[in-house]
Design an enzyme around this catalytic site. Sequence first.
Site, PDB file in Angstrom:
ATOM      1  N   GLN A 336      22.538 -55.496 -39.114  1.00 22.91           N
ATOM      2  CA  GLN A 336      21.233 -55.289 -39.745  1.00 22.91           C
ATOM      3  C   GLN A 336      21.161 -56.002 -41.094  1.00 22.91           C
ATOM      4  OE1 GLN A 336      18.898 -53.498 -38.204  1.00 22.91           O
ATOM      5  NE2 GLN A 336      17.305 -53.287 -39.753  1.00 22.91           N
ATOM      6  N   GLU A 337      22.262 -55.971 -41.820  1.00 17.67           N
ATOM      7  CA  GLU A 337      22.284 -56.555 -43.157  1.00 17.67           C
ATOM      8  C   GLU A 337      22.422 -58.073 -43.141  1.00 17.67           C
ATOM      9  OE1 GLU A 337      21.787 -55.248 -46.017  1.00 17.67           O
ATOM     10  OE2 GLU A 337      21.773 -53.108 -45.556  1.00 17.67           O
TER      11      GLU A 337
END
Length: 496
Positions: A336-337
């Site tokens: 996600q990051e």
Amino acid sequence: MMKFFNKSFYILLTVLFSLTWACSTKTDTKSQDVSYDIEPVDFDFDKIKERGYLTAVVDNSATSYFIYKGQPMGYEYEMLNWLADDLDVELKIIKDNSISSALEKVNRGEADIAAFNLTVTKDRKRYVDFTNPLYFVRQVLVQRKPENWRQMKVHEIENQLIRDPIQLTGKKVHVRKSSAFSTRLANLSDEIGGDIIIIEDSSSLEVETLIRMVAEGEIEYTVSDEDVAMLNATYYPIIDVKTPVSFSQQIAWAMRSNADTLENKINSWLEERQKETDYYVIYNKYFKNLKRSVDRSYSEFSSVGGDKLSSFDEEIKATAQEIGWDWKLLAALIYQESKFDPKVKSWAGAKGLMQMMEPTAREFGAKNLYDPSQSLEAGGNYINWLQNAFTKQIQDSVERQKYVLASYNVGIGHMQDAIRLTKKYGGDPTKWEGNVEKYLLLKSQKKYYTDPVVKYGYCRGEEPVNYVHEILERYQQYVLLLNASTIEDGDEAPVI
């Protein structure tokens, strides 16, 4: 004279093959696919809409549903997401590699659609209904070329391969149990007037596995849909997939026979979407762009061809052990990051795998955030700090992870504000869904971010709420598709 006779005999066989195929003699027998004593539940589109999500059962294959470099992919996966969006419902996916089990799940109401690479057959239509065809495909024989085929002339290779179905008489052909391939071979055996030895392997054994077994010489023959066979032939050049054993057949999704509204909705949707370029873009992505499909499917970073999410799996596992998390949950956060890119930098200045800001990273032990090891160490230390901060407030460790994830995105101050608001307005501050999540969203409204219990002011709560949802969704996809021994066929992922 003999040459003329052989040609005439071949033409006669071809005509008989066509006539018998067009008028299948198997319609008076029960399907090998499923159990006929399961009556379909009464659960049509109105109830699906009221419930809020559509459940689809799929298999983990190179064309249906798989993970590649941390990202869920697949023809069925993309099409189902598109359908759910257009029907304005969430999508819930469950995995089951057995066709018979998947169709039974549909009739029991455990799933609404079986989105496999399903051939429409008369036997199956006695048990389930099918959508309009998604596409058409032939079944082909998968066989192995001679070992030294690269040094041979084309006609020499051809002489050693089966090109006429009659040559399958007395041959062992391995197929997936309860598949349309088994039925087709049984019919073909009648058509050629000789016995093909059909060996049905496990119903949960993927077609790709049988093709690999042919390529590696473990078995002589199998049967596959032509598009899947061609994809695999790109990866295994030693296999030949040019001999058809059927004419074109319809590939469609299955649903309960009494779900008429759902069937009409999907068919109307297909009719409209099949007029659009995007429909064929998705199809071509998996079935026409063979080189790219093979690169994805048989990569070590694919849930079909390998068991890795990233080049940093071992380091992620070590960090996850230190913080007491399943490594796949930490991997879902990292995807996600940064999408596993250690050199990425956000517009706000966050850097590296864990996308930390430099002041926070230095506080938790990292000097160079572009160093994956330092980024993971600092990120792990920060997560541990957040966990300790919530330990007394949130006793349940699984629930606590949601608070930690939200804090990783938006900061612990905003999370504590949301907890205080939840308490003040009578919610449960130890529960995320419908409670703290709700008041984090409400912190974007003046009434709430100016409330006396709020210390950190305005927050665009939609971002951290979506952040938590997306990470948990991806985590369950990783659980579903990676390390199959840890999860049984039929186990399900959350609403996605």
